[in-house]
Design a protein around this motif. Structure first.
Motif, mmCIF file in Angstrom:
data_model
loop_
_atom_site.group_PDB
_atom_site.id
_atom_site.type_symbol
_atom_site.label_atom_id
_atom_site.label_comp_id
_atom_site.label_asym_id
_atom_site.label_seq_id
_atom_site.Cartn_x
_atom_site.Cartn_y
_atom_site.Cartn_z
ATOM 1 N N VAL A 30 0.889 -1.161 0.000
ATOM 2 C CA VAL A 30 0.000 0.000 0.000
ATOM 3 C C VAL A 30 0.922 1.204 0.000
ATOM 4 O O VAL A 30 1.750 1.355 0.892
ATOM 5 C CB VAL A 30 -0.930 0.040 1.232
ATOM 6 N N SER A 31 0.813 2.041 -1.014
ATOM 7 C CA SER A 31 1.699 3.178 -1.124
ATOM 8 C C SER A 31 0.887 4.410 -1.489
ATOM 9 O O SER A 31 -0.334 4.353 -1.586
ATOM 10 C CB SER A 31 2.788 2.893 -2.169
ATOM 11 N N TYR A 32 1.578 5.528 -1.708
ATOM 12 C CA TYR A 32 0.920 6.791 -1.995
ATOM 13 C C TYR A 32 1.804 7.618 -2.919
ATOM 14 O O TYR A 32 3.034 7.542 -2.854
ATOM 15 C CB TYR A 32 0.690 7.574 -0.690
ATOM 16 N N GLY A 33 1.155 8.391 -3.785
ATOM 17 C CA GLY A 33 1.877 9.332 -4.627
ATOM 18 C C GLY A 33 1.115 10.630 -4.748
ATOM 19 O O GLY A 33 -0.118 10.642 -4.694
ATOM 20 N N ASP A 34 1.844 11.722 -4.906
ATOM 21 C CA ASP A 34 1.222 13.043 -5.012
ATOM 22 C C ASP A 34 0.396 13.198 -6.283
ATOM 23 O O ASP A 34 -0.542 13.981 -6.334
ATOM 24 C CB ASP A 34 2.280 14.146 -4.964
ATOM 25 N N LEU A 40 2.574 5.674 -9.469
ATOM 26 C CA LEU A 40 3.069 4.529 -10.241
ATOM 27 C C LEU A 40 4.545 4.268 -9.958
ATOM 28 O O LEU A 40 4.966 3.109 -9.871
ATOM 29 C CB LEU A 40 2.828 4.758 -11.731
ATOM 30 N N ALA A 41 5.331 5.329 -9.798
ATOM 31 C CA ALA A 41 6.749 5.159 -9.463
ATOM 32 C C ALA A 41 6.897 4.525 -8.083
ATOM 33 O O ALA A 41 7.749 3.647 -7.883
ATOM 34 C CB ALA A 41 7.467 6.503 -9.518
ATOM 35 N N MET A 42 6.076 4.946 -7.134
ATOM 36 C CA MET A 42 6.108 4.363 -5.789
ATOM 37 C C MET A 42 5.714 2.887 -5.840
ATOM 38 O O MET A 42 6.309 2.054 -5.157
ATOM 39 C CB MET A 42 5.192 5.139 -4.850
ATOM 40 N N ALA A 43 4.715 2.560 -6.656
ATOM 41 C CA ALA A 43 4.293 1.167 -6.808
ATOM 42 C C ALA A 43 5.425 0.334 -7.391
ATOM 43 O O ALA A 43 5.699 -0.778 -6.923
ATOM 44 C CB ALA A 43 3.050 1.079 -7.692
#
Length: 78
Positions: A30-34, A40-43
Motif C-alpha cells: 500500500v503506497s501513496y503518490g502526489d 506509479l513510481a512508488m508502486a
C-alpha cells in the motif's frame, strides 16, 4: 538473468489530492503518490522491494491477479 513481471495496480484518488496505490497480487503493498506518475513510481519501487525480498528468501513470485473493476449504481429511496 533478469526477471520481468507485470502487475496490475489500483490507484485510488484521495480527497485531499494524490493517490493511494495498491497491488492486488501483492496485498502487503500500500503506497501513496502526489500524482498518478508519482503513485506509479512508488508502486514500481514497492513491487521491486517485495520481489527482491521474496527472491532472497527463496519464495515464489506470485502471478498477477487481474482485477476486474466494475461500477455498480445504487439508488436509495428518498
Amino acid at each position: 538473468m533478469a526477471t520481468v513481471r507485470t502487475y496490475a495496480v489500483v490507484l485510488e484518488p484521495e480527497p485531499d489530492g494524490g493517490f493511494t496505490v495498491r497491488v492486488p497480487a501483492l496485498p502487503e503493498i500500500v503506497s501513496y503518490g502526489d500524482d498518478e506518475a508519482d503513485a506509479l513510481a512508488m508502486a514500481e519501487d514497492a513491487i521491486r522491494l517485495v520481489m527482491e525480498d521474496r527472491a532472497s528468501r527463496g519464495e515464489a513470485m506470485p502471478e498477477d491477479a487481474k482485477p476486474r473493476i466494475r461500477e455498480v449504481t445504487v439508488t436509495l429511496a428518498a
